[in-house]
Design a protein around this motif. Structure first.
Motif, PDB file in Angstrom:
ATOM      1  N   GLY A 177       0.506   3.763  -2.997  1.00 33.24           N
ATOM      2  CA  GLY A 177       0.076   5.089  -2.560  1.00 33.24           C
ATOM      3  C   GLY A 177       1.132   6.137  -2.876  1.00 33.24           C
TER       4      GLY A 177
ATOM      5  N   PHE B 277      -4.935   4.179   0.266  1.00 29.97           N
ATOM      6  CA  PHE B 277      -3.829   3.225   0.377  1.00 29.97           C
ATOM      7  C   PHE B 277      -2.932   3.563   1.566  1.00 29.97           C
TER       8      PHE B 277
ATOM      9  N   TYR C 298       0.824  -1.216   0.000  1.00 30.26           N
ATOM     10  CA  TYR C 298       0.000   0.000   0.000  1.00 30.26           C
ATOM     11  C   TYR C 298       0.857   1.265   0.000  1.00 30.26           C
TER      12      TYR C 298
ATOM     13  N   ALA D 237      -2.168   1.206   4.809  1.00 32.47           N
ATOM     14  CA  ALA D 237      -0.810   0.876   5.251  1.00 32.47           C
ATOM     15  C   ALA D 237      -0.668   1.115   6.756  1.00 32.47           C
TER      16      ALA D 237
END
Length: 204
Positions: free
Chosen positions: A109, A149, A105, A153
């Motif tokens: 991201g 994202f 992520y 995370a």
């Protein structure tokens, strides 16, 4: 020239989600067991992780063989599973495998964030065929996916560092999947406002 291969609708989801379901089922079966392999003691989680790595690689290979292509996310996911799953097995330490979703992520991201700083929607490059939107829609969706994202995370880090392995497995299997589904379901208004008609090739 090779044409894209058309598969039954269930094949792609089965190859993508099948290994995750198998990992979850195997973990529930072996979570309380320990195994002596090569003179070392391994918990059930590590043994299941060792089996998950070749399974995800085989399914990814079959998907590539059947469709002739893989998305960047599928490739990066397979690589990170191999690297961090392998580290967990080699070092007999489950923390590496639990970090894997965080890194996935963060990578995607971060990449989307870099694209946004350049005034570009890199999300459009990988999803344009599936989600036809105008440029303004892509920029809005990219900003939201980027933020989402990064939140996932942080959430994965919070769960694996503060909860039991079993709680993390449930979170990874169902929580993250449900979060992704819920996120895209809530983007209906954006798709409606910025969606564009796909152009048909040729007449009926």
């Amino acid at each position: 020239m090779n044409n894209p291969k058309t598969l039954p609708g269930w094949v792609k989801p089965a190859l993508e989600l099948g290994p995750i379901v198998a990992f979850f089922a195997a973990y529930l079966l072996l979570k309380d067991r320990t195994f002596i392999i090569g003179g070392r003691e391994y918990e059930g989680f590590i043994v299941v992780t060792a089996g998950f790595i070749p399974l995800i690689l085989i399914c990814t290979g079959i998907l590539w063989r059947l469709t002739g292509k893989l998305s960047k996310m599928q490739i990066v996911t397979a690589v990170l599973i191999t690297v961090f799953g392998g580290l967990s097995v080699w070092l007999n330490d489950d923390r590496f495998f639990k970090m894997k979703p965080t890194l996935i992520y963060l990578i995607f991201g971060g990449l989307l964030g870099i694209g946004l700083l350049r005034g570009q929607s890199w999300l459009k490059l990988v999803m344009e065929e599936a989600v036809p939107l105008d440029d303004a829609g892509w920029m809005k969706l990219t900003k939201r996916v980027c933020a989402f994202f990064l939140i996932l995370a942080a959430l994965n880090e919070l769960v694996w560092r503060t909860q039991s392995t079993e709680a993390w497995v449930w979170f990874k299997t169902f929580g993250l999947t449900a979060a992704l589904f819920a996120f895209f379901m809530t983007q209906g208004k954006l798709f409606q406002e910025h969606g564009i008609e796909k152009k048909e090739d040729g007449g009926a």
